[in-house]
Design an enzyme around this catalytic site. Structure first.
Site, PDB file in Angstrom:
ATOM      1  N   THR A 167       0.969  -1.183   0.068  1.00  0.00           N
ATOM      2  CA  THR A 167      -0.245  -0.023   0.087  1.00  0.00           C
ATOM      3  C   THR A 167       1.000   0.854  -0.175  1.00  0.00           C
ATOM      4  OG1 THR A 167      -1.624  -1.066   0.775  1.00  0.00           O
ATOM      5  CG2 THR A 167      -1.896   1.095   1.466  1.00  0.00           C
ATOM      6  N   TYR A 176      -8.321   0.731  -3.565  1.00  0.00           N
ATOM      7  CA  TYR A 176      -6.718   1.423  -3.973  1.00  0.00           C
ATOM      8  C   TYR A 176      -6.174   0.411  -4.570  1.00  0.00           C
ATOM      9  CZ  TYR A 176      -4.804  -0.299   0.019  1.00  0.00           C
ATOM     10  OH  TYR A 176      -4.225  -0.899   1.235  1.00  0.00           O
ATOM     11  N   SER A 224       2.028  -7.719  -1.056  1.00  0.00           N
ATOM     12  CA  SER A 224       2.967  -8.676   0.108  1.00  0.00           C
ATOM     13  C   SER A 224       1.979 -10.209   0.742  1.00  0.00           C
ATOM     14  CB  SER A 224       2.919  -8.148   1.363  1.00  0.00           C
ATOM     15  OG  SER A 224       2.090  -7.919   2.526  1.00  0.00           O
ATOM     16  N   THR A 282       1.258  -4.361   4.402  1.00  0.00           N
ATOM     17  CA  THR A 282       0.849  -4.883   5.856  1.00  0.00           C
ATOM     18  C   THR A 282       0.287  -6.101   5.892  1.00  0.00           C
ATOM     19  OG1 THR A 282      -0.691  -3.404   5.613  1.00  0.00           O
ATOM     20  CG2 THR A 282       1.312  -2.708   6.259  1.00  0.00           C
ATOM     21  N   ASP A 283       0.314  -6.492   5.077  1.00  0.00           N
ATOM     22  CA  ASP A 283      -0.401  -8.377   5.541  1.00  0.00           C
ATOM     23  C   ASP A 283       0.760  -9.623   5.874  1.00  0.00           C
ATOM     24  OD1 ASP A 283      -2.878  -8.403   2.772  1.00  0.00           O
ATOM     25  OD2 ASP A 283      -2.438  -6.608   4.398  1.00  0.00           O
ATOM     26  N   LYS A 326      -0.123  -7.394  12.713  1.00  0.00           N
ATOM     27  CA  LYS A 326      -1.065  -6.418  12.332  1.00  0.00           C
ATOM     28  C   LYS A 326      -1.840  -6.861  13.046  1.00  0.00           C
ATOM     29  CE  LYS A 326      -3.271  -5.197   7.699  1.00  0.00           C
ATOM     30  NZ  LYS A 326      -2.913  -4.850   6.289  1.00  0.00           N
ATOM     31  N   GLU A 344      -2.315 -27.687  27.410  1.00  0.00           N
ATOM     32  CA  GLU A 344      -3.815 -28.296  27.764  1.00  0.00           C
ATOM     33  C   GLU A 344      -3.214 -29.896  26.385  1.00  0.00           C
ATOM     34  OE1 GLU A 344      -6.243 -25.512  28.679  1.00  0.00           O
ATOM     35  OE2 GLU A 344      -6.533 -27.939  27.461  1.00  0.00           O
TER      36      GLU A 344
HETATM   37  N1  DGL Z   1      -2.704  -6.480  -0.295  1.00  0.00           N
HETATM   38  C1  DGL Z   1      -1.809  -5.757   1.356  1.00  0.00           C
HETATM   39  C2  DGL Z   1      -0.399  -5.971   0.870  1.00  0.00           C
HETATM   40  O1  DGL Z   1       0.538  -5.316  -0.473  1.00  0.00           O
HETATM   41  C3  DGL Z   1      -1.904  -3.934   1.338  1.00  0.00           C
HETATM   42  C4  DGL Z   1      -1.867  -3.980   2.678  1.00  0.00           C
HETATM   43  C5  DGL Z   1      -0.751  -3.023   3.060  1.00  0.00           C
HETATM   44  O2  DGL Z   1      -0.004  -2.831   2.390  1.00  0.00           O
HETATM   45  O3  DGL Z   1      -1.232  -1.676   3.832  1.00  0.00           O
HETATM   46  O4  DGL Z   1      -0.069  -6.045   2.092  1.00  0.00           O
END
Ligand code: DGL
Length: 362
Positions: free
Chosen positions: A46, A60, A93, A126-127, A199, A319
């Protein structure tokens, strides 16, 4: 260089004026040359995204803006460092593969060995940013700052977070006091440990959290540290990217009510080397799934008990009788991080007791 007569007062001789200007410019150039050199490796996400309009903060396309445009859009970086950019990938990602991890890790390791590189920033979606950060934390042997950064909104959106996140990341990567702290993640003014961070929110700019807290904060180009990592990383790691040619298959199954064994058995047939079980509560395993997991262990597959609960840690022999079943517990690692550690550990050992030591120490 042309010095126009209009810029020179008539009482000052031209040659003298030219000398003064040139020495001033060379002073600026020398000052810039003396700054740390930070390399920005761009992978997409992103932070390189673009939306249809300023109000599209969630809708986006990721991985559109090239690294040279990202850097050109942030001239303030010159205050912090000499910055150069490389476009390693241009992907969202969630589409990262083990091969992407290995290629990126090898590039980071090579750059970290260069005397003219003082710090490395990786722009990333971020993923799966947390998985890449942990992988590099385990395998790149350097004390130089390696900082991953992303954004929750594309640069085209109102109140986009990417520019300040990137400024913070370069600031930390250029800082001597960030050396030796393992791989770091800067998001939302916080400096997080690449090991601990995840995240945790998918629709806010304050998206990244570590259950044991951030290492510090970066504000207006200055770092404020409040704790340091205690788990092994980078220079203290027994794993080295230079020794890893491939990563073994490790997958994850999720525990829930009415659990069945279809996925467990399918992964066994697919030839995984380890299976992460993201169990309910403290890594609990449904009675109807224990047999299938024990059968996997009997085939030589490592069984690693993690938890679907985001915080806390899995207690060994609580457990499930892990000693009796010869299973491993993932400690405080979330399933996706346990998978990264299991893959790296399995490049060195197939022994479950060694695996358990590694999960305690990393
Ligand atoms: N498709 C997600 C990624 O590339 C977008 C999320 C992001 O980068 O914030 O991880």
């Amino acid at each position: 260089m042309h010095i126009s007569s209009s810029s020179r007062p008539s009482s000052i001789p031209r040659r003298w004026f030219a000398g003064v200007v040139l020495s001033a410019l060379s002073t600026v150039a020398l000052a810039q040359a003396a700054k740390p050199h930070v390399v920005v490796l761009a992978t997409g996400g992103t932070i390189a995204g673009a939306g249809a309009s300023a109000v599209h903060s969630a809708t986006y396309a990721a991985a559109k803006v090239p690294v040279d445009k990202l850097l050109a859009g942030l001239p303030e970086l010159a205050r912090l460092a000499r910055v150069s950019g490389e476009q390693v990938f241009q992907i969202a990602s969630e589409s990262f593969t083990n091969e992407h991890l290995l290629q990126l890790g090898r590039r980071v390791a090579a750059l970290s060995r260069q005397a003219d590189v003082d710090g490395i920033v990786i722009t990333h979606g971020t993923d799966t940013l947390e998985e890449t950060a942990y992988f590099l934390n385990l395998t790149v042997h350097t004390r130089k700052p390696i900082v991953l950064v992303g954004s929750m909104r594309p640069g085209t959106a109102l109140s986009a977070d990417g520019a300040l996140n990137l400024y913070d990341a370069v600031s930390v990567a250029a800082s001597q006091d960030a050396a030796g702290k393992g791989v770091l993640v800067t998001m939302n003014d916080e400096i997080q440990s690449g090991r601990d961070v995840s995240k945790t929110i998918n629709i806010k700019t304050e998206a990244f959290k570590s259950q044991w807290g951030a290492l510090g904060m970066v504000v207006e180009g200055r770092n404020y540290w409040f704790r340091a990592p205690v788990k092994r990383h980078t220079m203290q790691s027994e794993f080295n990217i230079d020794d890893i040619q491939a990563l073994p298959a490790v997958d994850i199954v999720y525990g829930y009510g009415h659990m069945n064994t279809t996925a467990i058995e399918a992964y066994g047939q697919a030839g995984v080397r380890a299976l992460i079980h993201a169990g309910t509560g403290n890594g609990s395993v449904a009675a109807q799934a224990v047999g299938a997991l024990r059968a996997l262990r009997a085939q030589g597959v490592q069984v690693i008990r993690a938890a679907r609960v985001p915080d806390g840690f899995v207690v060994r022999n609580a457990e499930q009788p892990d000693d009796q079943y010869d299973w491993v517990v993932a400690h405080d690692l979330r399933p996706q991080k346990a998978r990264i550690l299991a893959m790296v550990a399995l490049t060195k050992t197939q022994d479950s007791q060694e695996l358990q030591r590694i999960f305690w120490e990393y």
